[in-house]
Design a protein around this motif. Structure first.
Motif, PDB file in Angstrom:
ATOM      1  N   PRO A 275      25.322  23.125 -36.827  1.00  0.00           N
ATOM      2  CA  PRO A 275      25.577  23.280 -35.384  1.00  0.00           C
ATOM      3  C   PRO A 275      26.867  22.573 -34.997  1.00  0.00           C
ATOM      4  O   PRO A 275      27.152  21.465 -35.466  1.00  0.00           O
ATOM      5  CB  PRO A 275      24.361  22.609 -34.730  1.00  0.00           C
ATOM      6  CG  PRO A 275      23.291  22.661 -35.777  1.00  0.00           C
ATOM      7  CD  PRO A 275      24.001  22.517 -37.085  1.00  0.00           C
ATOM      8  N   VAL A 290      18.545  22.467 -38.926  1.00  0.00           N
ATOM      9  CA  VAL A 290      18.834  22.810 -37.528  1.00  0.00           C
ATOM     10  C   VAL A 290      17.571  22.558 -36.718  1.00  0.00           C
ATOM     11  O   VAL A 290      16.503  23.098 -37.030  1.00  0.00           O
ATOM     12  CB  VAL A 290      19.273  24.282 -37.416  1.00  0.00           C
ATOM     13  CG1 VAL A 290      19.506  24.666 -35.955  1.00  0.00           C
ATOM     14  CG2 VAL A 290      20.529  24.536 -38.249  1.00  0.00           C
ATOM     15  N   GLU A 294      18.888  24.026 -31.066  1.00  0.00           N
ATOM     16  CA  GLU A 294      20.214  24.114 -31.670  1.00  0.00           C
ATOM     17  C   GLU A 294      20.447  25.499 -32.268  1.00  0.00           C
ATOM     18  O   GLU A 294      19.504  26.236 -32.558  1.00  0.00           O
ATOM     19  CB  GLU A 294      20.377  23.051 -32.756  1.00  0.00           C
ATOM     20  CG  GLU A 294      20.333  21.627 -32.226  1.00  0.00           C
ATOM     21  CD  GLU A 294      20.447  20.595 -33.318  1.00  0.00           C
ATOM     22  OE1 GLU A 294      20.744  19.424 -32.995  1.00  0.00           O
ATOM     23  OE2 GLU A 294      20.223  20.928 -34.501  1.00  0.00           O
ATOM     24  N   VAL A 296      23.467  27.956 -34.792  1.00  0.00           N
ATOM     25  CA  VAL A 296      24.662  28.071 -35.623  1.00  0.00           C
ATOM     26  C   VAL A 296      25.171  29.495 -35.519  1.00  0.00           C
ATOM     27  O   VAL A 296      24.394  30.433 -35.268  1.00  0.00           O
ATOM     28  CB  VAL A 296      24.381  27.717 -37.102  1.00  0.00           C
ATOM     29  CG1 VAL A 296      24.008  26.248 -37.237  1.00  0.00           C
ATOM     30  CG2 VAL A 296      23.286  28.601 -37.670  1.00  0.00           C
ATOM     31  N   GLU A 304      19.330  30.761 -33.674  1.00  0.00           N
ATOM     32  CA  GLU A 304      18.842  29.647 -32.849  1.00  0.00           C
ATOM     33  C   GLU A 304      17.394  29.338 -33.178  1.00  0.00           C
ATOM     34  O   GLU A 304      16.567  30.259 -33.325  1.00  0.00           O
ATOM     35  CB  GLU A 304      18.950  29.985 -31.368  1.00  0.00           C
ATOM     36  CG  GLU A 304      18.419  28.872 -30.451  1.00  0.00           C
ATOM     37  CD  GLU A 304      18.385  29.267 -28.984  1.00  0.00           C
ATOM     38  OE1 GLU A 304      17.961  28.437 -28.157  1.00  0.00           O
ATOM     39  OE2 GLU A 304      18.773  30.410 -28.670  1.00  0.00           O
TER      40      GLU A 304
END
Length: 318
Positions: A275, A290, A294, A296, A304
């Motif tokens: 992230p 993650v 959060e 990416v 998410e």
């Protein structure tokens, strides 16, 4: 000199290998063991042998020479050698001959591994175990390069890590993932997908991985992880997604593996995604997971972790 207790413990290591294989391969792979749980005295002291490359190939052959008179090596695919825990520091790397041609009276042995002093030390506050090292080494000749991401949550990247599961991509490559356990979509067809992932460490029906194919050589892989089962050493409450990109045109250059920057500092076929709001140092300390809330992004695709609980709700958008 080895002890009788070590021989008893070795039998337990065999049982752990069998248990791991049954779980991770969906009962598709099993071993037929031919154990010889007796100590063999080598003709010279351990300090007389070479335990580093390239000389340890000769050490592997010497071990077979010493044991061949009392053991039938016919039909053996992989030899696991038990070295005593009291063996010296100079044996740190142990003995390994993977994909070689070692000779016995009954024919050729292609794979041999014996863990040295390193495998009797502590990591993550627990003593390292031989069974996970045996699995790590045997999966290489099965066809997995491993070492794609230097981390503590994959048995092919750290056999003594905090989670010793096999990653979804490697399971997929071996045919160990059922079609019902993997959701795959072309990035060009993706708009928005919401689905739940079952942690890889747990025996439970459901999706175990998401894969977004970006091109003929590139795919994003999403997995859920938990501090339970095969990942109990992660610590109470630890959870999250592991998201990484496979680049099939890349191989591995491990020459600078020891000097990594928290992600990867050497050529590799797999790259973990972090992230933007999390520093590399913090990301490494949380085992590159993650967390809830959060996300990416890579190749125009955003992943998410929308919410977590017994399973993880994952949202894919493009």
């Amino acid at each position: 000199v080895g002890t009788s207790q070590e021989l008893t413990s070795a039998n337990g290591q065999v049982n752990e290998v069998n248990r791991w294989l049954e779980f991770h391969s969906n009962s598709r792979l099993s071993f037929s063991w031919r154990p010889r749980l007796e100590w063999t005295r080598m003709p010279q002291p351990s300090s007389a042998y070479t335990w580093t490359e390239p000389g340890r190939l000769a050490t592997a052959q010497a071990i077979l020479d010493a044991t061949d008179p009392t053991f039938n090596y016919a039909g053996i695919d992989f030899v696991f050698v038990l070295l005593p825990a009291a063996i010296g520091e100079f044996t740190r790397d142990g003995v390994a001959a993977i994909g070689r041609s070692l000779t016995t009276a009954e024919g050729t042995v292609r794979h041999l591994f014996g863990g040295g002093k390193f495998f009797y030390e502590f990591e993550n506050d627990v003593r390292r175990e031989l069974w996970s090292a045996w699995i790590h080494e045997l999966l290489h000749p099965v066809g997995l390069p491993g070492h794609g991401i230097r981390m503590n949550v994959d048995i092919l990247n750290n056999q003594n890590g905090k989670s010793v599961v096999l990653g979804a991509w490697d399971s997929y490559m071996l045919g160990w993932l059922d079609a019902s356990e993997n959701y795959c979509i072309m990035a060009s067809q993706l708009r928005r997908v919401e689905t739940r992932l079952v942690p890889l460490e747990r025996r439970q029906r459901g999706l175990r991985s998401l894969m977004v194919r970006l091109s003929d050589t590139q795919v994003i892989v999403v997995e859920s992880r938990r501090a339970e089962g095969w990942g109990s050493r992660l610590g109470a409450g630890q959870y999250g997604l592991l998201v990484y990109v496979i680049e099939a045109t890349q191989d591995i250059d491990r020459s600078s593996e020891g000097g990594w920057d928290g992600l990867s500092s050497y050529q590799t076929f797999a790259t973990v995604l972090r992230p933007a709001s999390v520093s590399a140092t913090d990301f490494r300390s949380r085992e590159r997971l993650v967390y809830q809330g959060e996300s990416v992004t890579f190749g125009g695709v955003t992943i998410e972790l929308t919410s977590t609980g017994d399973t993880d709700l994952v949202t894919l958008t493009r």
